[in-house]
Design a protein around this motif. Sequence first.
Motif, short mmCIF file in Angstrom:
data_model
loop_
_atom_site.label_atom_id
_atom_site.label_comp_id
_atom_site.label_asym_id
_atom_site.label_seq_id
_atom_site.Cartn_x
_atom_site.Cartn_y
_atom_site.Cartn_z
N GLU A 73 -4.16 -4.08 7.17
CA GLU A 73 -4.68 -4.56 5.89
C GLU A 73 -5.32 -5.94 6.05
O GLU A 73 -6.36 -6.24 5.43
CB GLU A 73 -3.56 -4.63 4.86
CG GLU A 73 -3.09 -3.27 4.35
CD GLU A 73 -2.14 -2.55 5.30
OE1 GLU A 73 -1.66 -1.48 4.93
OE2 GLU A 73 -1.87 -3.09 6.40
N GLN B 231 3.58 -6.13 9.87
CA GLN B 231 3.52 -4.81 9.26
C GLN B 231 2.17 -4.51 8.63
O GLN B 231 1.67 -3.38 8.70
CB GLN B 231 4.62 -4.68 8.20
CG GLN B 231 4.68 -3.32 7.53
CD GLN B 231 5.85 -3.20 6.59
OE1 GLN B 231 6.63 -4.14 6.39
NE2 GLN B 231 6.01 -2.03 5.99
N PHE B 232 1.54 -5.52 8.03
CA PHE B 232 0.27 -5.30 7.33
C PHE B 232 -0.91 -5.84 8.14
O PHE B 232 -1.89 -6.34 7.59
CB PHE B 232 0.34 -5.94 5.94
CG PHE B 232 1.36 -5.27 5.06
CD1 PHE B 232 1.11 -4.04 4.47
CD2 PHE B 232 2.61 -5.85 4.87
CE1 PHE B 232 2.06 -3.41 3.69
CE2 PHE B 232 3.57 -5.23 4.09
CZ PHE B 232 3.30 -4.00 3.50
N SER C 134 7.57 -12.70 -3.26
CA SER C 134 7.02 -11.65 -4.12
C SER C 134 5.57 -11.93 -4.53
O SER C 134 4.84 -11.01 -4.89
CB SER C 134 7.87 -11.49 -5.38
OG SER C 134 9.16 -11.05 -5.05
N GLN D 163 12.83 -9.37 -1.08
CA GLN D 163 11.59 -10.14 -0.99
C GLN D 163 11.83 -11.64 -1.02
O GLN D 163 10.94 -12.42 -0.68
CB GLN D 163 10.64 -9.74 -2.12
CG GLN D 163 10.14 -8.32 -2.03
CD GLN D 163 9.21 -7.95 -3.16
OE1 GLN D 163 9.00 -8.73 -4.11
NE2 GLN D 163 8.63 -6.76 -3.10
N VAL E 281 0.14 -7.57 -1.10
CA VAL E 281 -0.04 -6.19 -0.66
C VAL E 281 1.26 -5.44 -0.90
O VAL E 281 2.33 -5.91 -0.51
CB VAL E 281 -0.43 -6.11 0.84
CG1 VAL E 281 -0.49 -4.67 1.31
CG2 VAL E 281 -1.75 -6.82 1.08
N ASP E 282 1.17 -4.31 -1.56
CA ASP E 282 2.36 -3.50 -1.80
C ASP E 282 3.47 -4.30 -2.47
O ASP E 282 4.64 -4.16 -2.14
CB ASP E 282 2.86 -2.89 -0.48
CG ASP E 282 3.88 -1.79 -0.69
OD1 ASP E 282 3.88 -1.18 -1.78
OD2 ASP E 282 4.69 -1.56 0.24
N GLY E 283 3.07 -5.17 -3.40
CA GLY E 283 4.05 -5.85 -4.25
C GLY E 283 4.64 -7.13 -3.72
O GLY E 283 5.57 -7.68 -4.31
N ILE F 191 1.33 -10.61 1.82
CA ILE F 191 0.87 -9.80 2.94
C ILE F 191 1.65 -10.08 4.22
O ILE F 191 1.79 -9.21 5.08
CB ILE F 191 -0.65 -10.02 3.17
CG1 ILE F 191 -1.20 -9.00 4.17
CG2 ILE F 191 -0.94 -11.46 3.61
CD1 ILE F 191 -2.72 -9.03 4.28
N ARG G 17 8.55 -5.60 5.42
CA ARG G 17 9.52 -5.02 4.52
C ARG G 17 10.74 -4.46 5.25
O ARG G 17 10.72 -4.28 6.47
CB ARG G 17 8.87 -3.91 3.68
CG ARG G 17 7.59 -4.30 2.97
CD ARG G 17 7.73 -5.54 2.05
NE ARG G 17 6.62 -5.61 1.12
CZ ARG G 17 5.50 -6.29 1.31
NH1 ARG G 17 5.33 -6.97 2.42
NH2 ARG G 17 4.54 -6.29 0.40
#
Length: 217
Positions: free
Chosen positions: A85, A81-82, A54, A50, A103-105, A108, A112
């Motif tokens: 979202e 990727q998002f 993060s 990340q 988003v997801d840690g 956005i 990943r």
Amino acid sequence: MDEQQHERFEDPIDGTIWDVDATFLTSNWTCIWGNGCKGILPTDAEHLNQGCCSHGTRFLDEEESMNTGALAMFLLPSMFQFHAEAHEGGIYADDARTLTRVVDGACIFLNRPGFEGGEGCALHLAAIAAGESPTVWKPSVCWQLPLRAETRPDGTKVLRPWDRSDWDTEHSTIAWCCTEEPEPFVGETTVIHSLAEELTALVGPEVYVQIRDRLGQ
């Protein structure tokens, strides 16, 4: 790093004085994202890849916030990727639009590991694909890192690397700070040259040329 040495430069356009950390600019620091970067979480998180993404990134001002939101609308699902979202819930973490969503840690915009469209910042990847500079597409704090510009009360500008206290006032919430550890100081050239684009965007072309001519190696 060794004890910091500073040099002063004057902008011939507006007379601004820049006090720059010459020690860092002449070092061989390089970003090692994806190649040993441990991130900015409380524990070593190299496996997450990340980097410094993060958390949501804070915008400089409303104009930057709106610009990022507009650019996000042009990102294709194949590169972002998002995307779904962002379409459903937006990119902002708050109603005032001061911060990007997590988003997801992570931010956005961070694609990943394993994402077919490319790992890393979707804005950065889109800028490169468009043949444009990431300094135009990304929020300022993102493209400036590891550089940090500040203004003293007397109007003098300071250019230095980020340090642990900028991330972590209690010195307890990040396990590793890339400008204070030896691992990133493995670049093939100095920061003056490797971050020429970012330095020019920060201090202006006139001051950058002075820095390059006086300190360049």
